[in-house]
Design a protein around this motif. Structure first.
Motif, short mmCIF file in Angstrom:
data_model
loop_
_atom_site.label_atom_id
_atom_site.label_comp_id
_atom_site.label_asym_id
_atom_site.label_seq_id
_atom_site.Cartn_x
_atom_site.Cartn_y
_atom_site.Cartn_z
N ASP A 86 0.83 -1.21 0.00
CA ASP A 86 0.00 0.00 0.00
C ASP A 86 0.86 1.26 0.00
N ILE A 87 1.90 1.23 0.81
CA ILE A 87 2.79 2.39 0.91
C ILE A 87 3.52 2.62 -0.42
N VAL A 88 4.02 1.53 -1.00
CA VAL A 88 4.71 1.64 -2.29
C VAL A 88 3.76 2.17 -3.36
N ASN A 89 2.52 1.64 -3.38
CA ASN A 89 1.54 2.12 -4.36
C ASN A 89 1.27 3.62 -4.18
N GLY A 90 1.22 4.05 -2.92
CA GLY A 90 0.99 5.47 -2.66
C GLY A 90 2.08 6.35 -3.23
N TYR A 91 3.33 5.96 -2.99
CA TYR A 91 4.44 6.74 -3.53
C TYR A 91 4.50 6.65 -5.05
N ASP A 92 4.25 5.46 -5.59
CA ASP A 92 4.29 5.30 -7.04
C ASP A 92 3.20 6.10 -7.74
N THR A 93 2.08 6.31 -7.05
CA THR A 93 1.00 7.10 -7.62
C THR A 93 1.36 8.58 -7.71
#
Length: 230
Positions: A86-93
């Motif tokens: 979830d955290i990685v997806n947030g930054y990647d977004t």
């Protein structure tokens, strides 16, 4: 001091955060859903966005993607989604920072204040930093590689500026947390620094032969190239 857009569908939490931010001197625009938040963003000059991810009328990640198409405004996710993916997806977004619930309101305010201080300082700074085929214009907040502009998030820009201010020095994760996030390391997810640095390295890589940021296993990170200041 600045205008903050707060997107949070929990009314009690939204009110509590808003009141605290207003006491700090900020103008706060409140929205319970992504459509309302987008309208407020389009109609007002916004310096920072605090957004939940799970919303009644959509998804905070989608909202972040929409904003990133038109703006590099600082975006901080405040969410109960606390898994690494979830955290990685947030930054990647396109998010610049990520706080998981339950959270400390004092830490949130500290992060907001730290960003606003850096924003004011950067806006007054006229320095241009160059290293190999990379140029960082601190006043315009723009990065160029071989003359071509490379888009970076504000957090990536802050990381880059910090590294270029300390060339050929081994910098620990704790030093980066203190300088860029401005809070004690215990309040930041363990993946925050490596995830952001990994994203920055990819964007700086391109077709360049220079590895600007090198991981020093068990110690920290090193900016490998001499930096000139204009």
């Amino acid at each position: 001091m600045g205008t903050i857009l707060l997107l949070e569908d929990d009314e009690s939490l939204r009110r509590g955060i808003s009141l605290k931010l207003e006491k700090e001197g900020y103008d706060v625009l409140c929205a319970s859903g992504s459509r309302e938040a987008r309208r407020l963003f389009d109609e007002n000059k916004t310096d920072l966005i605090i957004s939940d991810i799970t919303l009644e009328d959509g998804n905070g990640l989608d909202f972040c993607r929409e904003i990133r198409r038109v703006s590099d405004v600082f975006i901080l996710f405040l969410t109960a989604l606390d898994q690494e993916v979830d955290i990685v997806n947030g930054y990647d977004t396109g998010a610049d920072d990520y706080i998981t619930k339950p959270f400390s309101l004092m830490v949130l305010i500290s992060k907001v204040n730290a960003f606003m201080r850096r924003r004011e300082h950067t806006g007054a700074e006229g320095t241009v930093l160059t290293a190999a085929d990379l140029t960082l214009d601190c006043r315009e907040m723009k990065v160029f590689i071989k003359g071509e502009e490379t888009p970076l998030s504000k957090k990536e820009m802050q990381l880059l500026a910090y590294f270029m201010e300390h060339p050929r020095q081994i910098i620990s994760k704790e030093q980066i947390l203190e300088a860029v996030w401005d809070v004690d390391g215990q309040f930041v997810d363990d993946n925050t620094v490596p995830v952001n640095i990994s994203r920055l390295k990819k964007k700086l890589g391109g077709d360049s032969e220079t590895e600007y940021i090198k991981n020093i296993r068990g110690i920290g990170y090193l900016w490998t190239t001499d930096v000139l200041r204009k």
